[in-house]
Design a protein around this motif. Sequence first.
Motif, mmCIF file in Angstrom:
data_model
loop_
_atom_site.group_PDB
_atom_site.id
_atom_site.type_symbol
_atom_site.label_atom_id
_atom_site.label_comp_id
_atom_site.label_asym_id
_atom_site.label_seq_id
_atom_site.Cartn_x
_atom_site.Cartn_y
_atom_site.Cartn_z
ATOM 1 N N VAL A 27 0.907 -2.020 0.116
ATOM 2 C CA VAL A 27 0.008 -0.084 -0.050
ATOM 3 C C VAL A 27 1.208 1.182 -0.336
ATOM 4 N N ALA A 28 1.752 1.736 0.497
ATOM 5 C CA ALA A 28 2.353 2.096 0.832
ATOM 6 C C ALA A 28 3.270 2.620 -0.257
ATOM 7 N N ARG A 29 3.887 1.941 -1.285
ATOM 8 C CA ARG A 29 4.649 1.290 -2.374
ATOM 9 C C ARG A 29 4.085 2.012 -3.531
ATOM 10 N N ASP A 30 2.395 1.686 -3.651
ATOM 11 C CA ASP A 30 1.681 2.011 -4.361
ATOM 12 C C ASP A 30 1.106 3.404 -4.525
ATOM 13 N N ALA A 31 0.574 4.222 -3.360
ATOM 14 C CA ALA A 31 0.242 5.334 -2.844
ATOM 15 C C ALA A 31 1.115 6.958 -2.910
ATOM 16 N N ALA A 32 2.804 5.698 -2.496
ATOM 17 C CA ALA A 32 4.318 6.704 -2.900
ATOM 18 C C ALA A 32 4.573 6.610 -4.328
ATOM 19 N N LEU A 33 4.532 6.184 -5.000
ATOM 20 C CA LEU A 33 4.481 5.934 -6.780
ATOM 21 C C LEU A 33 3.169 6.896 -7.437
ATOM 22 N N ARG A 34 2.146 6.846 -7.148
ATOM 23 C CA ARG A 34 1.172 7.364 -7.705
ATOM 24 C C ARG A 34 1.347 9.293 -7.170
ATOM 25 N N GLY A 35 2.538 9.512 -6.274
ATOM 26 C CA GLY A 35 2.998 10.485 -5.374
ATOM 27 C C GLY A 35 1.839 11.296 -4.548
ATOM 28 N N LEU A 36 0.785 10.817 -3.891
ATOM 29 C CA LEU A 36 0.676 10.772 -2.492
ATOM 30 C C LEU A 36 2.106 10.760 -1.687
ATOM 31 N N SER A 37 1.444 11.762 -0.221
ATOM 32 C CA SER A 37 2.463 11.876 0.437
ATOM 33 C C SER A 37 1.969 10.509 1.325
ATOM 34 N N VAL A 38 2.780 9.588 2.155
ATOM 35 C CA VAL A 38 2.917 8.756 2.797
ATOM 36 C C VAL A 38 3.281 8.273 3.881
ATOM 37 N N ALA A 39 3.049 8.282 5.090
ATOM 38 C CA ALA A 39 3.872 7.660 6.204
ATOM 39 C C ALA A 39 2.923 5.764 7.038
ATOM 40 N N LEU A 40 4.155 5.348 7.093
ATOM 41 C CA LEU A 40 4.030 3.994 7.485
ATOM 42 C C LEU A 40 4.413 3.857 8.960
ATOM 43 N N ILE A 41 3.559 3.242 9.703
ATOM 44 C CA ILE A 41 4.756 2.909 10.841
ATOM 45 C C ILE A 41 3.903 1.659 10.881
ATOM 46 N N GLU A 42 5.232 0.972 11.746
ATOM 47 C CA GLU A 42 4.613 -0.834 12.335
ATOM 48 C C GLU A 42 5.085 -0.531 14.106
ATOM 49 N N GLN A 43 3.986 -1.743 14.550
ATOM 50 C CA GLN A 43 4.806 -1.829 16.113
ATOM 51 C C GLN A 43 5.828 -2.737 16.344
ATOM 52 N N GLY A 44 6.225 -3.767 15.530
ATOM 53 C CA GLY A 44 7.133 -4.623 15.563
ATOM 54 C C GLY A 44 8.136 -4.354 14.743
ATOM 55 N N ASP A 45 9.112 -5.201 14.180
ATOM 56 C CA ASP A 45 9.793 -5.091 13.438
ATOM 57 C C ASP A 45 8.995 -5.656 11.512
ATOM 58 N N PHE A 46 9.675 -5.001 9.930
ATOM 59 C CA PHE A 46 8.751 -4.780 9.374
ATOM 60 C C PHE A 46 8.566 -6.925 8.600
ATOM 61 N N CYS A 47 8.397 -6.835 8.653
ATOM 62 C CA CYS A 47 7.699 -8.214 7.780
ATOM 63 C C CYS A 47 7.910 -9.738 9.097
ATOM 64 N N GLY A 48 7.736 -8.720 10.338
ATOM 65 C CA GLY A 48 8.277 -9.202 11.648
ATOM 66 C C GLY A 48 7.392 -10.620 12.308
ATOM 67 N N ALA A 49 6.222 -10.796 11.412
ATOM 68 C CA ALA A 49 5.184 -11.554 12.295
ATOM 69 C C ALA A 49 4.022 -12.320 10.685
ATOM 70 N N THR A 50 2.919 -11.727 10.496
ATOM 71 C CA THR A 50 2.539 -12.935 9.713
ATOM 72 C C THR A 50 3.144 -13.094 8.232
ATOM 73 N N SER A 51 3.595 -11.628 7.082
ATOM 74 C CA SER A 51 4.035 -12.263 6.051
ATOM 75 C C SER A 51 5.943 -12.619 6.538
ATOM 76 N N HIS A 52 5.989 -13.154 7.513
ATOM 77 C CA HIS A 52 7.924 -14.089 7.627
ATOM 78 C C HIS A 52 7.482 -14.773 7.747
ATOM 79 N N ASN A 53 5.860 -15.123 8.412
ATOM 80 C CA ASN A 53 5.747 -16.623 8.602
ATOM 81 C C ASN A 53 4.770 -17.823 7.357
ATOM 82 N N SER A 54 5.608 -17.435 6.190
ATOM 83 C CA SER A 54 4.683 -18.514 4.824
ATOM 84 C C SER A 54 5.368 -19.041 4.479
ATOM 85 N N LEU A 55 4.685 -20.144 3.767
ATOM 86 C CA LEU A 55 5.752 -20.982 3.163
ATOM 87 C C LEU A 55 6.967 -20.258 1.368
ATOM 88 N N LYS A 56 6.710 -19.082 1.687
ATOM 89 C CA LYS A 56 7.157 -18.283 0.552
ATOM 90 C C LYS A 56 7.333 -18.443 -0.980
#
Length: 524
Positions: A27-56
């Motif tokens: 979402v952040a990438r899509d919005a930023a590439l369209r010229g919107l001003s974007v902030a993204l915050i994560e309470q832990g580490d990036f890709c530290g939860a469900t996205s980390h835990n995948s079959l790849k």
Amino acid sequence: MRRDISLLRKRRFDVVVVGGGIQGACVARDAALRGLSVALIEQGDFCGATSHNSLKTIHGGIRYLQHLNFKRAIESIREQQIFLRTAPHLVQPLGFLMPTYGYGMRGPLALGAGIALFEALNAGVALRDGRRPAWPKGQLMRAATCRKRAPGIDPQALTGGAYWADAQVGLADKAVLQILQQAVDHGACVANDVQAEQLRFDPSAPESVCGLGARDMRTGDRFEIAARAVVNATGPWAADWIRRAGGSRLSLQVGLVKSMNLVTRKPALPHALAVKSSRASDSRIDTAKRMFFVVPWQGRAVIGTTHFTHRDTTLDLRVDQEEIAAFVEEFAAAFPAMGVTTDDILYCYQGLTPGDDTVTEDGAKLHESRIVDHATTDGIGGVFSIVSIKWTTARLVAEQAVDRLLDQWKDRRACQTRHTRIPDYPGMPHDTCGLSDAGLRDFVVAHVENTQAFRLDDIVLRRTNDLVSGRMSAQHFAVIEQTLADHFNWSVEQRRAETQQVLNRLPPSSFRHRLINELEATSI
């Protein structure tokens, strides 16, 4: 990708994204590439939860054909092709082999027809997008050939094998970081260790949000982030967060499923292999036993995926030895020739994913992502919640979410992510094997400075796969820990806590015991 809290405080953004997994990053990438001003915050580490835990895996949607869901199959095919075209350093083709049994729905004729349809849809998608089809051809094979390519499979009633091409995101954690970095290159401000606490409502228009209150988890300081819109991309925390952040004004219902994939020390085949489980399939046209997949990754065999309905009242996950043992037992019964035991498990990828509350089957997953516009459901404008189900379609769901956001503003900006390549950023090294102590220290510093890695598990579990795949030595582990301790001036107690937190993520295998013994010998 520096962490700049002062920038979050002083700017007013078009959109603030809450959640730094694959969906929030897209979402952040899509919005930023369209010229919107974007902030993204994560309470832990990036890709530290469900996205980390995948079959790849980046599935092309062949499974949706079993469910007669051609729309989702075509979407998955297109998204897989986009990933392969725009991020070839992150996503590569991966062959899948499924043995055929008898002459019913798991027989060669039925699977051959499915592969032919899958190939036709791939070609059709490529032609529609103005490109020549260049897809590896699937094939059927005789039983003897299948046995050679998949030693140890059940020979009873074996009639052959079906092979098709899918794809794999081998470095999933790195992929999220590089997607975020591209958003930053286009003006986004991203920060981890920042908790989104409460939505802020516009005093002049109380039915709309004007940002949110946040807390810096590193300092404890609270501050405001001003924004025209908020996108809730917190994954399994989506319903919990929207209720907590919006109070009684916002609501969201999401069932949860605990998904699990196991990294083994067994050597991998050059392709993924489907193995019959003892549990029933949820397919609409094939009620035979569901499949496990043995996937090659980092030279290891990864087995997945199993699912359990998550009934715990908390969203915190710990490694459950009983669940791992049950998974191993079921898989070992399905494929005894592989000889997998609990001692072979190097790492357990596990995470919460959206579940389907309308299905009585234990561990029933949701089959379609949802974008919830809270202006429609709750009468509060400028808030969207994303209930995302898979890596493959994360880019598409992000595109759709930003489209809907812009529609509210009556703004038209074309999506750029379908054709924009994701660079391979040199400031994000990944392999640690073979590095000298000095090289390891440089590796750690590069990630502290460039990817906001502040904890030991950030480095050894997500900035490299060498520990997860059982290749990291105790010496390398100790150097990484020492470098972080020196950089952040950790106390002895904090150093021990950081090390223990990592060790708690490792199943009790001989690899873990050996690592602990060697660390104790180095006085860590």
